[in-house]
Design an enzyme around this catalytic site. Structure first.
Site, PDB file in Angstrom:
ATOM      1  N   CYS A   1      -1.109   5.976   9.851  1.00 49.34           N
ATOM      2  CA  CYS A   1       0.150   5.373  10.281  1.00 49.34           C
ATOM      3  C   CYS A   1      -0.095   4.049  10.968  1.00 49.34           C
ATOM      4  O   CYS A   1      -0.914   3.967  11.882  1.00 49.34           O
ATOM      5  CB  CYS A   1       0.843   6.243  11.324  1.00 49.34           C
TER       6      CYS A   1
ATOM      7  N   GLU B   1       0.841  -1.187   0.000  1.00 49.36           N
ATOM      8  CA  GLU B   1       0.000   0.000   0.000  1.00 49.36           C
ATOM      9  C   GLU B   1       0.884   1.248   0.000  1.00 49.36           C
ATOM     10  O   GLU B   1       1.976   1.253   0.558  1.00 49.36           O
ATOM     11  CB  GLU B   1      -0.907  -0.001   1.237  1.00 49.36           C
TER      12      GLU B   1
ATOM     13  N   CYS C   1       3.259   8.632   1.120  1.00 44.40           N
ATOM     14  CA  CYS C   1       3.869   7.694   2.054  1.00 44.40           C
ATOM     15  C   CYS C   1       4.120   6.397   1.292  1.00 44.40           C
ATOM     16  O   CYS C   1       3.173   5.764   0.823  1.00 44.40           O
ATOM     17  CB  CYS C   1       2.894   7.487   3.214  1.00 44.40           C
TER      18      CYS C   1
ATOM     19  N   CYS D   1       7.034  -6.813   7.112  1.00 44.32           N
ATOM     20  CA  CYS D   1       8.145  -6.289   7.919  1.00 44.32           C
ATOM     21  C   CYS D   1       8.686  -7.415   8.778  1.00 44.32           C
ATOM     22  O   CYS D   1       7.921  -8.240   9.269  1.00 44.32           O
ATOM     23  CB  CYS D   1       7.650  -5.140   8.811  1.00 44.32           C
TER      24      CYS D   1
ATOM     25  N   CYS E   1       1.893  -1.955  15.817  1.00 47.70           N
ATOM     26  CA  CYS E   1       1.861  -1.701  14.372  1.00 47.70           C
ATOM     27  C   CYS E   1       1.223  -2.871  13.615  1.00 47.70           C
ATOM     28  O   CYS E   1       1.610  -4.025  13.803  1.00 47.70           O
ATOM     29  CB  CYS E   1       3.286  -1.476  13.871  1.00 47.70           C
TER      30      CYS E   1
HETATM   31  N1  SAH Z   1       9.282   0.878   9.740  1.00 46.49           N
HETATM   32  C1  SAH Z   1       9.533   2.261   9.788  1.00 46.49           C
HETATM   33  C2  SAH Z   1       8.642   3.069   8.886  1.00 46.49           C
HETATM   34  C3  SAH Z   1       7.171   2.727   8.820  1.00 46.49           C
HETATM   35  S1  SAH Z   1       6.114   3.024  10.187  1.00 46.49           S
HETATM   36  C4  SAH Z   1       9.438   2.764  11.204  1.00 46.49           C
HETATM   37  O1  SAH Z   1       8.998   2.026  12.064  1.00 46.49           O
HETATM   38  O2  SAH Z   1       9.851   3.906  11.438  1.00 46.49           O
HETATM   39  C5  SAH Z   1       5.650   4.724  10.168  1.00 46.49           C
HETATM   40  C6  SAH Z   1       5.341   5.282  11.579  1.00 46.49           C
HETATM   41  O3  SAH Z   1       4.036   4.880  12.054  1.00 46.49           O
HETATM   42  C7  SAH Z   1       6.334   4.807  12.621  1.00 46.49           C
HETATM   43  O4  SAH Z   1       6.721   5.841  13.453  1.00 46.49           O
HETATM   44  C8  SAH Z   1       5.513   3.790  13.372  1.00 46.49           C
HETATM   45  O5  SAH Z   1       6.050   3.565  14.624  1.00 46.49           O
HETATM   46  C9  SAH Z   1       4.156   4.445  13.387  1.00 46.49           C
HETATM   47  N2  SAH Z   1       3.059   3.523  13.713  1.00 46.49           N
HETATM   48  C10 SAH Z   1       3.026   2.191  13.559  1.00 46.49           C
HETATM   49  N3  SAH Z   1       1.834   1.690  13.971  1.00 46.49           N
HETATM   50  C11 SAH Z   1       1.096   2.737  14.394  1.00 46.49           C
HETATM   51  C12 SAH Z   1      -0.235   2.869  14.896  1.00 46.49           C
HETATM   52  N4  SAH Z   1      -1.037   1.820  15.021  1.00 46.49           N
HETATM   53  N5  SAH Z   1      -0.680   4.102  15.201  1.00 46.49           N
HETATM   54  C13 SAH Z   1       0.111   5.180  15.032  1.00 46.49           C
HETATM   55  N6  SAH Z   1       1.371   5.116  14.551  1.00 46.49           N
HETATM   56  C14 SAH Z   1       1.865   3.912  14.239  1.00 46.49           C
HETATM   57 FE1  SF4 Z   2       7.954  -2.590  10.988  1.00 45.72          FE
HETATM   58 FE2  SF4 Z   2       5.748  -1.374  11.888  1.00 45.72          FE
HETATM   59 FE3  SF4 Z   2       7.875  -1.580  13.483  1.00 45.72          FE
HETATM   60 FE4  SF4 Z   2       7.941   0.099  11.382  1.00 45.72          FE
HETATM   61  S1  SF4 Z   2       6.597   0.256  13.172  1.00 45.72           S
HETATM   62  S2  SF4 Z   2       9.552  -1.362  12.008  1.00 45.72           S
HETATM   63  S3  SF4 Z   2       6.713  -1.087   9.897  1.00 45.72           S
HETATM   64  S4  SF4 Z   2       6.659  -3.316  12.668  1.00 45.72           S
END
Ligand code: SAH
Ligand code: SF4
Length: 386
Positions: free
Chosen positions: A363, A113, A127, A134, A141
């Site tokens: 996010c 996505e 984005c 992952c 997440c």
């Molecule tokens: N893997 C990378 C980039 C993708 S995640 C990372 O972790 O930085 C993009 C952002 O969304 C990250 O800061 C992650 O921690 C945040 N994120 C993940 N799950 C989320 C959720 N359920 N609600 C809000 N932010 C979330």
């Molecule tokens: Fe992977 Fe989600 Fe953690 Fe980013 S926040 S490293 S996408 S598991």
């Protein structure tokens, strides 16, 4: 919300996969490839690749026949050898707030996505995903619940940008006041477990003869792959975002498990030495607000202390729920009180408005149905990652 189930016409082969793609090569690589394949002199190869580059990345053409400053016979040769195929757009959803979520297919079973968010960054941010799934398992997440299928190639990362530019009719790239002004690597996957391909994609996206997005408007978010941060900064000059989410190792070990490998002290040290970080180019620290878990006012003060001496900005992210998630979003009053402490320490407007929640585009809500094929493959990928 509106759902457009009508798939885009797949260009090139049936699955929308990118075969012998020119997309995904840097301009220098394209020059070499054309020179070798077509037996061109270095000067000819340079001229041709510059022309083709402009057509692809400035004008967005998807067919060699449209390249009118190239002789007909040469165009025919090019179409026989190469494809300019886009990923197939399997689904496109538009949120009531204007956010667009795309489900893109690169090959059978390989889907990610990407989300375009108008009004974020200078004009609008795309984005993009860097991996299918992952390997990490941050507990809040949704992507983390999907095993890694594989890394995306430079072509597949750039393909997400091209598909979005097609959708929002953002051609030619050189037009003033573009809607797609920023790219954030905050989609599916950990970009710094795919640093080489991410770096190559950035080189293509930033190339000033094509899409020409400033590297200052390209942000890579990492959960803390300390060993790759220096290389990312040196090779891409991209902006850095850190998914911090906790101010002490015990909690961060639990929420962001990579912390067990690279702890907070190591992470902060890598931030202090991130190439090019300055008050004009601050590192963004993302902090997801989890009710009763990491949202106390003591932690807000700890956060300020932790970031002392680092050119930082803080992004508080209200937790975006997904089915089965073991957390709740902090109460709004708590987020505001937390933000207040940070504001008073000199950091401005830190709360990130959730966008596209109605289409699960916010996010941490991204996920595709792609599943990994074999555990042995996964172990191999993991071993090759650092
Ligand atoms: N893997 C990378 C980039 C993708 S995640 C990372 O972790 O930085 C993009 C952002 O969304 C990250 O800061 C992650 O921690 C945040 N994120 C993940 N799950 C989320 C959720 N359920 N609600 C809000 N932010 C979330
Ligand atoms: Fe992977 Fe989600 Fe953690 Fe980013 S926040 S490293 S996408 S598991």
């Amino acid at each position: 919300m509106s759902i457009d189930q009508k798939p885009s016409k797949p260009l090139g082969n049936k699955e929308g996969a990118i075969g012998s793609a020119l997309i995904g090569l840097t301009r220098a690589e394209m020059r070499t490839r054309l020179g070798e394949d077509l037996g061109l002199s270095p000067a000819q190869a340079k001229m041709r690749s510059n022309q083709i580059w402009q057509w692809i990345y400035n004008f967005g053409v998807t067919d060699f026949a449209a390249m009118t400053n190239i002789a007909k016979e040469m165009r025919a040769k090019l179409s026989a050898l190469y494809t300019l195929a886009r990923p197939q757009m399997v689904e496109r959803q538009v949120s009531k707030d204007g956010t667009r979520k795309y489900l893109l297919r690169f090959a059978p079973g390989i889907e990610v996505e990407a989300v375009f968010i108008p009004g974020v960054g200078r004009k609008g941010a795309l984005c993009v995903s860097s991996q299918v799934g992952c390997t990490l398992n941050c507990t809040f997440c949704h992507t983390g619940t999907q095993n890694l299928v594989r890394n995306l190639t430079p072509a597949e990362i750039v393909g997400q940008v091209l598909a979005c530019k097609d959708d929002i009719e953002e051609w030619p790239s050189s037009k003033v006041d573009r809607d797609l002004s920023n790219i954030v690597f905050m989609g599916m996957g950990e970009p710094l477990y795919n640093t080489q391909n991410v770096a190559k994609a950035i080189e293509i996206i930033a190339d000033d003869e094509g899409i020409a997005l400033s590297r200052r408007r390209i942000t890579v978010s990492t959960s803390g792959v300390v060993s790759q941060m220096q290389a990312l900064g040196e090779t891409t000059q991209a902006m850095l975002a850190i998914s911090l989410h906790a101010t002490n190792d015990a909690l961060r070990d639990e929420l962001v498990p990579i912390n067990r490998k690279h702890n907070l002290a190591e992470l902060m040290e890598a931030c202090r030495t991130y190439p090019g970080a300055s008050n004009a180019r601050r590192i963004t620290f993302e902090y997801v607000m989890l009710k009763g878990v990491n949202d106390s006012l003591r932690e807000a003060r700890d956060l300020v202390r932790l970031l002392k001496g680092i050119p930082a900005k803080i992004n508080l992210i209200p937790f975006n729920p997904w089915e089965g998630a073991p957390y709740q979003c902090s109460d709004w009053s708590q987020i505001e009180a937390f933000a207040d402490i940070i504001n008073r320490a000199g950091y401005s407007s830190p709360i990130r408005t959730p966008r596209g929640r109605d289409i699960a585009a916010a996010c941490g809500q991204l996920k595709s149905d792609s599943v990994k094929i074999r555990a042995s493959q996964l172990r191999k990928e993991k071993l090759g990652q650092e």
